[in-house]
Design an enzyme around this catalytic site. Sequence first.
Site, mmCIF file in Angstrom:
data_model
loop_
_atom_site.group_PDB
_atom_site.id
_atom_site.type_symbol
_atom_site.label_atom_id
_atom_site.label_comp_id
_atom_site.label_asym_id
_atom_site.label_seq_id
_atom_site.Cartn_x
_atom_site.Cartn_y
_atom_site.Cartn_z
ATOM 1 N N GLU A 225 26.468 -55.593 -49.649
ATOM 2 C CA GLU A 225 25.491 -56.267 -50.541
ATOM 3 C C GLU A 225 26.303 -56.751 -51.902
ATOM 4 O OE1 GLU A 225 22.802 -57.303 -49.749
ATOM 5 O OE2 GLU A 225 22.299 -56.319 -47.802
ATOM 6 N N CYS A 259 22.555 -57.393 -59.468
ATOM 7 C CA CYS A 259 23.357 -58.409 -58.568
ATOM 8 C C CYS A 259 22.729 -59.382 -58.633
ATOM 9 C CB CYS A 259 23.789 -57.364 -57.325
ATOM 10 S SG CYS A 259 21.997 -57.026 -56.684
#
Length: 481
Positions: A225, A259
């Site tokens: 990720e 993110c």
Amino acid sequence: MAAAVTTPAGIHALLDVQQQAFNREGAVSAETRKARIQQVIDLLVDHCDALADAMGADFGEGTSGGRPRAFSIMNDVLGSLGSLKHARDHLEEWMKADPRKPFVPYDQLGGQAEVLHQPKGSVGIIGTWNAPLFTLFSPLACALAAGNRAILKPSEVVPQTAALVAELVSAHLDPEIVGVAVGDAEIGAAFASSPFNHLVFTGSTAVGRKIMRAAAENLVPVTLELGGKSPVIMGRSADLDDACRRLAIAKGTNGGQICISPDILYVLADKLESVITSLKEHFCQFYPTVDDNPDLVAAVNDSHLQRVESYLTDARERGVRIESSHPEASGTTRKRPLRLVINPPADSLVMQEEIFGSALVVKPYEELDQAIEDIHGRGRPLALYYFGWDADEEEKVLSNTLSGGVTVNDLMMHAAMHEAPFGGVGASGMGHYHGYEGFLEFSHARTVFRAPQYDPRGEWGMLPPHHDQFEAMMRAQVTKD
């Protein structure tokens, strides 16, 4: 309970213990999986305040603190609990065998086929500093639901949170089920190079490459990720003021240290000035002050602050226009106003690197194809955002771009979908967690075929010694139908 491991040898020993225990016990029941998940839920609920304090201390500075307790509870504790509870409540359905149609003619003779979703073994989970609980416990929910064991590696950038996670997990969970490794980059490298049965990493693309390279030595499957420069496209039909309000919310969340935080905003050229004004006004409404504002999250440390500031310095030196939501901010703390970097050149640092802080690139465009082409010029991002109410334009954006996930007419919402996968593509990662897809990620899909009692192949002339017409029989079936 055993203490957290702090050496490469300790990681290997704990992993060996978990894998041996897995081999002895095999796949465990739904009830056992639920009980293991519930233990993690209990840990988070019982120690919610202490964990929030630790996260605040890691981000903190001065009297106003570095990260609001309420935000840490919302983002990390409640976010983790959402994943854990959803997995706990749905894993029985996910565990059911998946019947498949056997091939002709064995389907007519009583042959049966199914896919079983079986646990892989021990999963290594490397968390990050910006969401130090969520990036550990959300993937852990899927790993435990799939029947695995796990070893957690909290980020060393948030040492007080990492130490408390290690203390709590070691005190309340069986290390044969869930263990913890703590330490610096050396321990992280040893962790990534260990022969786990699956490895999860959340963090930067650059480190993600190193993780994947290390895992490849042991042929360990990975879930990465990562991030990237997540774009926002304001379409012609967008409600600009509402879009700016939502953008201000997103950029203020965790000080931009997420993110899937937006990195680049594409806005029609004739709307540029009004969007700049609206964005600054809305950010000021949410955060009237900067230095002493308890709702504003600080950069996690001086190193990360200086990294973002270096991007802005590079832009200024190139003569790029930069607008600040709060020109009067003193800069005496690690909290920063929202800085809008207007149309910087493609080779500037702010266009080359993920910002991960309180700044946003704003690029004007004349035609939608220009924005899409610019997005294609970079690695595929973890998130993409579109504002607008024109169905055709929305379809064009969705059909001609690729990203890990998408939110339309808001930002970052797709990542909170427990029943939908969260993950990246290309430079922003691979694999998923959350929901059923997360369960599948940490399971081995094992095909089982059960043959019928009667085997007709001899009668059909399919077995040696083959007769003269065998090749003709095979050739007759080579068709385009």
